[in-house]
Design an enzyme around this catalytic site. Structure first.
Site, short mmCIF file in Angstrom:
data_model
loop_
_atom_site.label_atom_id
_atom_site.label_comp_id
_atom_site.label_asym_id
_atom_site.label_seq_id
_atom_site.Cartn_x
_atom_site.Cartn_y
_atom_site.Cartn_z
N ASP A 1 0.85 -1.18 0.00
CA ASP A 1 0.00 0.00 0.00
C ASP A 1 0.89 1.24 0.00
O ASP A 1 2.02 1.22 0.52
CB ASP A 1 -0.92 0.02 1.22
CG ASP A 1 -1.91 1.18 1.17
OD1 ASP A 1 -2.53 1.38 0.11
OD2 ASP A 1 -2.05 1.89 2.18
N GLU B 1 0.73 5.70 0.52
CA GLU B 1 0.00 6.93 0.80
C GLU B 1 0.68 8.03 0.01
O GLU B 1 1.90 8.01 -0.19
CB GLU B 1 0.00 7.25 2.30
CG GLU B 1 -0.72 6.22 3.16
CD GLU B 1 -2.20 6.06 2.85
OE1 GLU B 1 -2.79 7.00 2.27
OE2 GLU B 1 -2.77 5.00 3.18
N GLU C 1 -6.39 18.39 2.40
CA GLU C 1 -7.33 17.30 2.16
C GLU C 1 -6.65 15.94 2.18
O GLU C 1 -7.25 14.93 2.55
CB GLU C 1 -8.07 17.50 0.82
CG GLU C 1 -7.19 17.64 -0.40
CD GLU C 1 -6.80 19.07 -0.71
OE1 GLU C 1 -6.50 19.35 -1.88
OE2 GLU C 1 -6.84 19.91 0.22
N HIS D 1 -4.55 10.65 5.60
CA HIS D 1 -3.50 9.82 6.20
C HIS D 1 -2.82 10.43 7.42
O HIS D 1 -2.06 9.74 8.11
CB HIS D 1 -2.44 9.46 5.16
CG HIS D 1 -1.96 10.61 4.33
ND1 HIS D 1 -1.37 11.73 4.86
CD2 HIS D 1 -1.98 10.79 2.97
CE1 HIS D 1 -1.04 12.56 3.88
NE2 HIS D 1 -1.41 12.02 2.73
N HIS E 1 -5.67 6.47 7.19
CA HIS E 1 -5.18 5.52 6.21
C HIS E 1 -3.67 5.33 6.36
O HIS E 1 -2.88 5.82 5.55
CB HIS E 1 -5.53 5.99 4.79
CG HIS E 1 -6.98 5.84 4.46
ND1 HIS E 1 -7.45 4.92 3.55
CD2 HIS E 1 -8.07 6.46 4.95
CE1 HIS E 1 -8.77 5.01 3.47
NE2 HIS E 1 -9.16 5.95 4.31
N ASP F 1 -2.93 -0.70 6.85
CA ASP F 1 -3.77 -1.09 5.73
C ASP F 1 -3.32 -2.41 5.10
O ASP F 1 -4.15 -3.24 4.72
CB ASP F 1 -3.79 0.01 4.67
CG ASP F 1 -4.68 1.18 5.07
OD1 ASP F 1 -5.29 1.11 6.15
OD2 ASP F 1 -4.78 2.15 4.30
#
Length: 230
Positions: free
Chosen positions: A8, A10, A53, A58, A151, A156
Site C-alpha cells: 500500500d 499513501e 485534504e 493519512h 489511512h 492497511d
C-alpha cells in the site's frame, strides 16, 4: 502463489501526472496466503507540500516528513524486499501508477503489470454491486477495524492481508497455519503423512445378532445372504 507481497502507498494527492508524490510505502510478505512477519515500511519526503485534504486522509504533513529520506534512497531496499513475486494491492492500478512515476524519476525499471494482483477487482467479482472498499470488506469479513482511524499504509496492508485470505477462500485450519510471535514465524500445525487413528470396532451383542437374523429372514432374497461367509 507460494510468496507474495501485499503493498500500500499513501500519497500527496490522486494524480502523479500532476506532480503528486508517494510519501509512505508499506508491504508485508505472505507465503501460502499467511503472513510471515517480514515487512517493509518507510516514510518518505515527497519534496512538495501535502494538501490539507490529503492530510485528513493519512494524517501526514510536509513538516512531519521533512527529515525523511527521498524515494530514491529507499528504492534499493524496496526492490530487494519485493523481489520478483506478485504484488497485491487494493485498487492496485492506483499504487502501481504512483510507483511507476517514482521509479521513472529514479531511472529504475517499472514493476511489470503481470505481477499485479488487484483485490478490488477480486472483490467486485465476488460481491458485484456491493461496496468493496477496504473498510467495507473488513466489516463484511468481521475483521477488526478499531485501530484504523487514518489511512496508515502499514495498518492497511495488515488488514488487506486478512481480506486477501478471505477472498482466496478463508482460513483452512491444519494447512500450514502460521503465527507471528515477536517477529518470528512459527508453525502451528505440521502433519507428516496420514493421521493415525485408534480403531473402535462395533461388536453386536448376541441379542442384536438374533434380532437382525429374524429381520433378514422376513426379506425376499436378501442381499445379505449372498455375503455370508465372504
Amino acid at each position: 502463489m507460494p510468496r507474495a507481497l501485499i503493498l500500500d502507498t499513501e500519497t500527496t494527492g490522486l494524480d502523479p501526472a500532476t506532480g503528486d508524490r508517494v510519501l509512505e510505502v508499506a508491504a508485508i510478505e505472505v507465503v501460502n496466503l499467511m503472513p510471515t512477519g517480514r515487512h517493509f515500511h518507510r516514510l518518505i519526503n515527497p519534496q512538495r507540500d501535502v494538501p490539507p485534504e490529503a492530510t485528513k486522509v493519512h494524517g501526514f504533513t510536509a513538516e512531519m516528513l521533512a527529515d525523511k529520506p527521498l524515494f530514491a534512497a529507499i528504492l534499493p531496499e524496496l526492490l530487494d524486499f519485493l523481489g520478483d513475486d506478485p504484488v497485491i494491492a487494493h485498487n492496485a492500478p492506483f499504487d502501481f501508477n504512483f510507483l511507476d512515476h517514482e521509479f521513472d524519476r529514479c531511472g529504475a525499471p517499472r514493476i511489470p503489470r503481470s505481477r499485479m494482483v488487484d483485490t478490488l477487482e477480486m472483490a467486485k467479482k465476488r460481491f458485484p454491486g456491493l461496496p468493496n472498499s477496504l473498510d467495507a470488506l473488513c466489516r463484511r469479513f468481521a475483521i477488526d477495524l478499531s485501530a484504523r482511524t487514518t489511512h496508515n499504509a502499514l495498518l492497511d496492508v495488515q488488514l488487506l492481508g486478512q481480506v486477501y485470505l478471505e477472498l482466496m477462500g478463508g482460513k483452512q485450519p491444519g494447512l500450514e497455519l502460521a503465527t507471528v510471535l515477536g517477529g518470528s514465524r512459527s508453525s502451528l500445525a505440521s502433519v507428516e503423512g496420514p493421521v493415525q487413528r485408534t480403531p473402535r470396532p462395533i461388536v453386536p451383542t448376541p441379542e442384536e445378532l438374533e434380532r437382525h437374523a429374524a429381520f433378514v429372514a422376513k426379506l425376499k432374497e436378501p442381499v445379505w445372504a449372498t455375503l455370508e461367509g465372504a
